[in-house]
Design a protein around this motif. Structure first.
Motif, PDB file in Angstrom:
ATOM      1  N   TRP A 127      65.574 -40.165 -16.998  1.00 43.60           N
ATOM      2  CA  TRP A 127      64.989 -41.443 -17.402  1.00 43.60           C
ATOM      3  C   TRP A 127      63.599 -41.643 -16.809  1.00 43.60           C
ATOM      4  CZ3 TRP A 127      66.612 -43.874 -21.446  1.00 43.60           C
ATOM      5  CH2 TRP A 127      67.921 -43.648 -21.888  1.00 43.60           C
ATOM      6  N   SER A 128      63.330 -41.031 -15.684  1.00 40.21           N
ATOM      7  CA  SER A 128      61.973 -41.080 -15.121  1.00 40.21           C
ATOM      8  C   SER A 128      60.994 -40.378 -16.040  1.00 40.21           C
ATOM      9  CB  SER A 128      61.945 -40.419 -13.734  1.00 40.21           C
ATOM     10  OG  SER A 128      62.760 -41.111 -12.812  1.00 40.21           O
ATOM     11  N   ILE A 129      61.394 -39.225 -16.540  1.00 41.87           N
ATOM     12  CA  ILE A 129      60.523 -38.455 -17.439  1.00 41.87           C
ATOM     13  C   ILE A 129      60.279 -39.230 -18.730  1.00 41.87           C
ATOM     14  CG2 ILE A 129      60.355 -36.350 -18.818  1.00 41.87           C
ATOM     15  CD1 ILE A 129      62.040 -34.971 -16.583  1.00 41.87           C
ATOM     16  N   PHE A 130      61.348 -39.749 -19.312  1.00 41.10           N
ATOM     17  CA  PHE A 130      61.216 -40.516 -20.555  1.00 41.10           C
ATOM     18  C   PHE A 130      60.302 -41.717 -20.363  1.00 41.10           C
ATOM     19  CE2 PHE A 130      62.763 -44.179 -23.051  1.00 41.10           C
ATOM     20  CZ  PHE A 130      62.456 -43.722 -24.326  1.00 41.10           C
ATOM     21  N   THR A 131      60.518 -42.446 -19.278  1.00 40.92           N
ATOM     22  CA  THR A 131      59.733 -43.661 -19.029  1.00 40.92           C
ATOM     23  C   THR A 131      58.277 -43.330 -18.759  1.00 40.92           C
ATOM     24  OG1 THR A 131      61.714 -44.715 -18.117  1.00 40.92           O
ATOM     25  CG2 THR A 131      59.616 -45.773 -17.658  1.00 40.92           C
ATOM     26  N   ALA A 132      58.018 -42.197 -18.121  1.00 40.51           N
ATOM     27  CA  ALA A 132      56.642 -41.794 -17.826  1.00 40.51           C
ATOM     28  C   ALA A 132      55.858 -41.576 -19.119  1.00 40.51           C
ATOM     29  CB  ALA A 132      56.629 -40.528 -16.981  1.00 40.51           C
ATOM     30  N   TYR A 133      56.445 -40.859 -20.094  1.00 44.35           N
ATOM     31  CA  TYR A 133      55.657 -40.640 -21.308  1.00 44.35           C
ATOM     32  C   TYR A 133      55.622 -41.870 -22.200  1.00 44.35           C
ATOM     33  CZ  TYR A 133      59.639 -39.311 -24.481  1.00 44.35           C
ATOM     34  OH  TYR A 133      60.765 -39.270 -25.264  1.00 44.35           O
ATOM     35  N   MET A 134      56.615 -42.761 -22.071  1.00 45.51           N
ATOM     36  CA  MET A 134      56.539 -44.033 -22.787  1.00 45.51           C
ATOM     37  C   MET A 134      55.440 -44.905 -22.186  1.00 45.51           C
ATOM     38  SD  MET A 134      58.606 -44.121 -25.367  1.00 45.51           S
ATOM     39  CE  MET A 134      58.914 -45.851 -25.769  1.00 45.51           C
ATOM     40  N   ALA A 135      55.218 -44.786 -20.887  1.00 43.40           N
ATOM     41  CA  ALA A 135      54.139 -45.536 -20.244  1.00 43.40           C
ATOM     42  C   ALA A 135      52.782 -45.048 -20.740  1.00 43.40           C
ATOM     43  CB  ALA A 135      54.229 -45.388 -18.720  1.00 43.40           C
ATOM     44  N   VAL A 136      52.660 -43.751 -20.950  1.00 40.76           N
ATOM     45  CA  VAL A 136      51.415 -43.205 -21.501  1.00 40.76           C
ATOM     46  C   VAL A 136      51.194 -43.742 -22.914  1.00 40.76           C
ATOM     47  CG1 VAL A 136      50.216 -41.110 -22.221  1.00 40.76           C
ATOM     48  CG2 VAL A 136      51.515 -41.125 -20.081  1.00 40.76           C
ATOM     49  N   ALA A 137      52.261 -43.743 -23.721  1.00 39.83           N
ATOM     50  CA  ALA A 137      52.159 -44.252 -25.097  1.00 39.83           C
ATOM     51  C   ALA A 137      51.874 -45.748 -25.119  1.00 39.83           C
ATOM     52  CB  ALA A 137      53.445 -43.955 -25.856  1.00 39.83           C
ATOM     53  N   ALA A 138      52.335 -46.465 -24.092  1.00 42.61           N
ATOM     54  CA  ALA A 138      52.144 -47.917 -24.047  1.00 42.61           C
ATOM     55  C   ALA A 138      50.682 -48.317 -23.933  1.00 42.61           C
ATOM     56  CB  ALA A 138      52.936 -48.508 -22.874  1.00 42.61           C
ATOM     57  N   ARG A 139      49.836 -47.390 -23.568  1.00 43.26           N
ATOM     58  CA  ARG A 139      48.400 -47.684 -23.470  1.00 43.26           C
ATOM     59  C   ARG A 139      47.848 -48.133 -24.819  1.00 43.26           C
ATOM     60  NH1 ARG A 139      45.646 -42.484 -21.073  1.00 43.26           N
ATOM     61  NH2 ARG A 139      43.804 -43.823 -21.348  1.00 43.26           N
ATOM     62  N   VAL A 141      49.554 -49.868 -27.008  1.00 45.92           N
ATOM     63  CA  VAL A 141      50.255 -51.086 -27.467  1.00 45.92           C
ATOM     64  C   VAL A 141      49.493 -52.319 -26.991  1.00 45.92           C
ATOM     65  CG1 VAL A 141      52.446 -52.350 -27.483  1.00 45.92           C
ATOM     66  CG2 VAL A 141      52.448 -49.843 -27.455  1.00 45.92           C
ATOM     67  N   ASN A 142      49.630 -52.662 -25.732  1.00 47.01           N
ATOM     68  CA  ASN A 142      48.857 -53.752 -25.135  1.00 47.01           C
ATOM     69  C   ASN A 142      48.973 -53.644 -23.614  1.00 47.01           C
ATOM     70  OD1 ASN A 142      51.305 -55.195 -24.332  1.00 47.01           O
ATOM     71  ND2 ASN A 142      51.488 -55.781 -26.490  1.00 47.01           N
ATOM     72  N   THR A 143      48.185 -54.447 -22.919  1.00 42.19           N
ATOM     73  CA  THR A 143      48.138 -54.354 -21.458  1.00 42.19           C
ATOM     74  C   THR A 143      49.470 -54.726 -20.822  1.00 42.19           C
ATOM     75  OG1 THR A 143      45.773 -54.902 -21.469  1.00 42.19           O
ATOM     76  CG2 THR A 143      46.951 -55.185 -19.392  1.00 42.19           C
ATOM     77  N   ALA A 144      50.123 -55.772 -21.325  1.00 42.44           N
ATOM     78  CA  ALA A 144      51.394 -56.210 -20.742  1.00 42.44           C
ATOM     79  C   ALA A 144      52.449 -55.114 -20.840  1.00 42.44           C
ATOM     80  CB  ALA A 144      51.881 -57.478 -21.443  1.00 42.44           C
ATOM     81  N   THR A 145      52.516 -54.459 -21.988  1.00 43.58           N
ATOM     82  CA  THR A 145      53.494 -53.384 -22.169  1.00 43.58           C
ATOM     83  C   THR A 145      53.181 -52.211 -21.252  1.00 43.58           C
ATOM     84  OG1 THR A 145      53.804 -54.048 -24.481  1.00 43.58           O
ATOM     85  CG2 THR A 145      54.562 -51.856 -23.873  1.00 43.58           C
ATOM     86  N   LEU A 146      51.909 -51.904 -21.087  1.00 46.43           N
ATOM     87  CA  LEU A 146      51.507 -50.827 -20.175  1.00 46.43           C
ATOM     88  C   LEU A 146      51.923 -51.148 -18.747  1.00 46.43           C
ATOM     89  CD1 LEU A 146      50.009 -48.244 -19.405  1.00 46.43           C
ATOM     90  CD2 LEU A 146      47.869 -49.570 -19.395  1.00 46.43           C
ATOM     91  N   VAL A 147      51.680 -52.373 -18.315  1.00 46.59           N
ATOM     92  CA  VAL A 147      52.057 -52.780 -16.947  1.00 46.59           C
ATOM     93  C   VAL A 147      53.572 -52.699 -16.773  1.00 46.59           C
ATOM     94  CG1 VAL A 147      52.124 -54.726 -15.335  1.00 46.59           C
ATOM     95  CG2 VAL A 147      50.029 -54.240 -16.627  1.00 46.59           C
ATOM     96  N   LEU A 148      54.324 -53.159 -17.782  1.00 42.38           N
ATOM     97  CA  LEU A 148      55.783 -53.121 -17.706  1.00 42.38           C
ATOM     98  C   LEU A 148      56.296 -51.697 -17.562  1.00 42.38           C
ATOM     99  CD1 LEU A 148      58.606 -54.397 -17.983  1.00 42.38           C
ATOM    100  CD2 LEU A 148      58.346 -54.201 -20.474  1.00 42.38           C
ATOM    101  N   PHE A 149      55.815 -50.799 -18.399  1.00 45.72           N
ATOM    102  CA  PHE A 149      56.321 -49.426 -18.365  1.00 45.72           C
ATOM    103  C   PHE A 149      55.841 -48.665 -17.132  1.00 45.72           C
ATOM    104  CE2 PHE A 149      57.743 -50.305 -22.576  1.00 45.72           C
ATOM    105  CZ  PHE A 149      58.792 -49.414 -22.789  1.00 45.72           C
ATOM    106  N   THR A 150      54.675 -49.019 -16.632  1.00 44.48           N
ATOM    107  CA  THR A 150      54.213 -48.402 -15.388  1.00 44.48           C
ATOM    108  C   THR A 150      55.106 -48.815 -14.228  1.00 44.48           C
ATOM    109  OG1 THR A 150      51.913 -48.361 -16.178  1.00 44.48           O
ATOM    110  CG2 THR A 150      52.276 -48.166 -13.797  1.00 44.48           C
ATOM    111  N   ALA A 151      55.420 -50.106 -14.159  1.00 46.47           N
ATOM    112  CA  ALA A 151      56.312 -50.601 -13.106  1.00 46.47           C
ATOM    113  C   ALA A 151      57.696 -49.972 -13.225  1.00 46.47           C
ATOM    114  CB  ALA A 151      56.410 -52.121 -13.181  1.00 46.47           C
ATOM    115  N   LEU A 152      58.181 -49.839 -14.462  1.00 48.88           N
ATOM    116  CA  LEU A 152      59.503 -49.247 -14.665  1.00 48.88           C
ATOM    117  C   LEU A 152      59.507 -47.767 -14.296  1.00 48.88           C
ATOM    118  CD1 LEU A 152      62.396 -49.536 -15.635  1.00 48.88           C
ATOM    119  CD2 LEU A 152      61.592 -49.129 -17.980  1.00 48.88           C
ATOM    120  N   ALA A 153      58.439 -47.056 -14.631  1.00 45.51           N
ATOM    121  CA  ALA A 153      58.350 -45.638 -14.282  1.00 45.51           C
ATOM    122  C   ALA A 153      58.370 -45.455 -12.768  1.00 45.51           C
ATOM    123  CB  ALA A 153      57.078 -45.029 -14.874  1.00 45.51           C
TER     124      ALA A 153
END
Length: 201
Positions: A127-139, A141-153
């Motif tokens: 799940w760390s790996i999955f969340t890491a590349y979702m955080a990259v993709a979130a860039r 989307v929008n800033t809030a989503t990027l912050v959320l996925f970065t924190a989750l990663a």
């Protein structure tokens, strides 16, 4: 002859098809975010040692029904809306919580006590790996989503390290990171619900 008359031709012609507008689909984002936030908050309270660990079982029904099934349904709705990122995120994390419920309630108790931490670490690593590349993709989307996925990663990485190394202090930090992640997700959910209600009124 009557059969060749305009009236007969009109009767024989197929009825015109009336196109019906598709019913609007409500935004599933706020539901998915709320389900994710609440379940993450409750589990993170135990990881951060805020609540007595003997009460951890309270997470299980929440993980199955709210974090799991509700979030999975939100993901299915995102498929219908054509939102690939939202569908992938909500469906995956819904499945994560269902898998967590099954692992914690049925699998982990049957594992060798001296090796169970490795199984938990491997589970979290994926799940760390999955969340890491979702955080990259979130860039994109929008800033809030990027912050959320970065924190989750960051949360997943900390919990992974804590599990593999059996270092309680790292898991505690991961718990506090999870609480921060839950607050961010709740804020995004609230913003979505408020925007929707303001549009409808």
């Amino acid at each position: 002859m009557i059969k060749n008359s305009p009236e007969a031709a009109a009767l024989a012609a197929p009825a015109p098809q009336v196109e019906r507008a598709a019913a609007p689909v409500a935004d599933p984002g706020p539901l998915g975010l709320a389900a994710f936030a609440m379940t993450t908050m409750v589990l993170s309270c135990f990881n951060a040692h805020v609540i007595d660990a003997r009460l951890t079982a309270v997470v299980l029904p929440l993980a199955l029904f709210y974090g799991g099934i509700c979030q999975l349904l939100a993901g299915m709705c995102e498929f219908k809306r054509g939102n690939t990122f939202g569908a992938t995120a909500f469906s995956s994390y819904g499945a994560f919580w269902i898998a967590f419920w099954l692992f914690a309630s049925h699998i982990e108790p049957r594992l060798p006590a001296d090796l169970a931490h490795q199984a938990a670490g491997l589970f979290l690593l994926g799940w760390s790996i999955f969340t890491a590349y979702m955080a990259v993709a979130a860039r994109a989307v929008n800033t809030a989503t990027l912050v959320l996925f970065t924190a989750l990663a960051i949360t997943f990485v900390l919990l992974t390290v804590g599990a593999f190394s059996e270092t309680s202090a790292v898991t505690v930090v991961g718990g506090w990171s999870g609480l921060l992640t839950a607050v961010i997700a709740w804020g995004m959910s609230f913003r979505g619900v408020r925007a929707s209600t303001m549009v409808n009124h």
